[in-house]
Design an enzyme around this catalytic site. Structure first.
Site, PDB file in Angstrom:
ATOM      1  N   HIS A 110       0.852  -1.192   0.000  1.00  0.00           N
ATOM      2  CA  HIS A 110       0.000   0.000   0.000  1.00  0.00           C
ATOM      3  C   HIS A 110       0.893   1.250   0.000  1.00  0.00           C
ATOM      4  O   HIS A 110       1.884   1.306   0.734  1.00  0.00           O
ATOM      5  CB  HIS A 110      -0.904  -0.006   1.239  1.00  0.00           C
ATOM      6  CG  HIS A 110      -1.790   1.200   1.303  1.00  0.00           C
ATOM      7  ND1 HIS A 110      -2.922   1.330   0.514  1.00  0.00           N
ATOM      8  CD2 HIS A 110      -1.690   2.348   2.014  1.00  0.00           C
ATOM      9  CE1 HIS A 110      -3.482   2.510   0.764  1.00  0.00           C
ATOM     10  NE2 HIS A 110      -2.757   3.142   1.669  1.00  0.00           N
ATOM     11  N   GLU A 175       8.709   1.339  -3.050  1.00  0.00           N
ATOM     12  CA  GLU A 175       7.895   0.108  -3.120  1.00  0.00           C
ATOM     13  C   GLU A 175       8.671  -1.016  -3.796  1.00  0.00           C
ATOM     14  O   GLU A 175       8.619  -2.173  -3.378  1.00  0.00           O
ATOM     15  CB  GLU A 175       6.593   0.361  -3.895  1.00  0.00           C
ATOM     16  CG  GLU A 175       5.618   1.294  -3.203  1.00  0.00           C
ATOM     17  CD  GLU A 175       4.307   1.439  -3.984  1.00  0.00           C
ATOM     18  OE1 GLU A 175       3.775   0.424  -4.452  1.00  0.00           O
ATOM     19  OE2 GLU A 175       3.830   2.584  -4.121  1.00  0.00           O
TER      20      GLU A 175
HETATM   21  C1  GAR Z   1       1.249   0.883  -6.350  1.00  0.00           C
HETATM   22  O1  GAR Z   1       1.628   2.178  -5.964  1.00  0.00           O
HETATM   23  C2  GAR Z   1       0.576   0.159  -5.211  1.00  0.00           C
HETATM   24  O2  GAR Z   1       1.134   0.455  -3.945  1.00  0.00           O
HETATM   25  C3  GAR Z   1      -0.819   0.715  -5.317  1.00  0.00           C
HETATM   26  O3  GAR Z   1      -1.092   0.769  -6.689  1.00  0.00           O
HETATM   27  C4  GAR Z   1       0.131   0.931  -7.397  1.00  0.00           C
HETATM   28  C5  GAR Z   1       0.251  -0.173  -8.400  1.00  0.00           C
HETATM   29  O4  GAR Z   1       1.319   0.059  -9.264  1.00  0.00           O
HETATM   30  N1  GAR Z   1      -1.753  -0.115  -4.624  1.00  0.00           N
HETATM   31  C6  GAR Z   1      -2.870   0.332  -4.084  1.00  0.00           C
HETATM   32  O5  GAR Z   1      -3.203   1.513  -4.131  1.00  0.00           O
HETATM   33  C7  GAR Z   1      -3.718  -0.712  -3.434  1.00  0.00           C
HETATM   34  N2  GAR Z   1      -4.884  -0.109  -2.858  1.00  0.00           N
HETATM   35  P1  GAR Z   1       1.934  -1.121 -10.129  1.00  0.00           P
HETATM   36  O6  GAR Z   1       0.772  -1.761 -10.872  1.00  0.00           O
HETATM   37  O7  GAR Z   1       2.891  -0.434 -11.064  1.00  0.00           O
HETATM   38  O8  GAR Z   1       2.616  -2.080  -9.184  1.00  0.00           O
END
Ligand code: GAR
Length: 212
Positions: A110, A175
């Site tokens: 998250h 992340e």
């Molecule tokens: C990431 O920033 C993740 O932390 C967020 O969506 C993005 C996905 O990016 N997740 C949430 O907001 C979950 N509620 P990605 O598809 O490039 O990994």
């Protein structure tokens, strides 16, 4: 190696970070399946390029029947021998059914330092709140959204000229370091869920800028 199932809905940059981590011979996990609820998710192409099996279970094929949608996802994951489910930008709320099927074997990343800024638009809200540090969290999933025992967190500074985009970029980079780190802790058997907390054995080898 621990078999991962990665659930995505879109871009899949966190999936890519896990793919890259798993490519190292000493990484204690491997991706057995990438599962998307959207057929056009770019992450599916990333998986295919890495030779990882993919599946699509579209929520649209199960209108008004979340249990059937989740049962179909569960079947795919079991069939692939998945042991740990990793949500990576999976944008459907999971019901108590799926959460209980994968109790303590289901983690999420998250984009905030939980318990601050649950839900969407975390970067906008962090800027609005004037916090000096922001970041990301990997946690075990519980029924309540963005709640559950925290495995690891990474903090980044909020800089005076940040807008939501520049802040999101900085968090996203953290992340990509944090998710493989958290998966490693679990795969090595060093993360133990103890009530509402996670206990970590031993001194963690922490990637730069990742605070455990
Ligand atoms: C990431 O920033 C993740 O932390 C967020 O969506 C993005 C996905 O990016 N997740 C949430 O907001 C979950 N509620 P990605 O598809 O490039 O990994």
């Amino acid at each position: 190696k621990l078999k991962l199932g990665v659930l995505i809905s879109g871009r899949g940059s966190n999936l890519q970070a896990l793919i890259d981590a798993c490519a190292a011979p000493d990484f204690p996990a491997e991706i057995a399946l990438v599962l998307s609820n959207k057929a056009d998710a770019f992450g599916l192409e990333r998986a295919a390029k890495a030779g990882i099996p993919t599946a699509v279970v579209s929520h649209r094929d199960f209108p008004g029947d979340k249990a059937a949608f989740e049962t179909a996802m569960d079947a795919q994951l079991r069939q692939a021998g998945v042991q740990l489910v990793c949500l990576a930008g999976f944008m459907r709320l999971l019901s108590p059914l799926f959460v209980s099927l994968w109790h303590d074997a289901l983690i999420n990343i998250h984009p905030s330092l939980l318990p601050s800024f649950k839900g969407l638009d975390t970067h906008e809200r962090a800027l609005q709140a004037g916090v000096r540090f922001h970041g990301c969290t990997v946690h075990y999933v519980r029924v309540e959204m963005d709640v559950g025992p925290i495995v690891a967190q990474a903090a980044v500074p909020v800089l005076p000229d940040d807008d939501a985009h520049s802040l999101a970029d900085r968090v996203l980079e953290s992340e990509h370091a944090l998710y493989p780190h958290a998966v490693r802790l679990i795969a090595e058997g060093r993360a133990h869920v103890d009530g509402e907390r996670v206990r970590i054995d031993g001194a963690a080898t922490v990637p730069p800028s990742v605070l455990n």
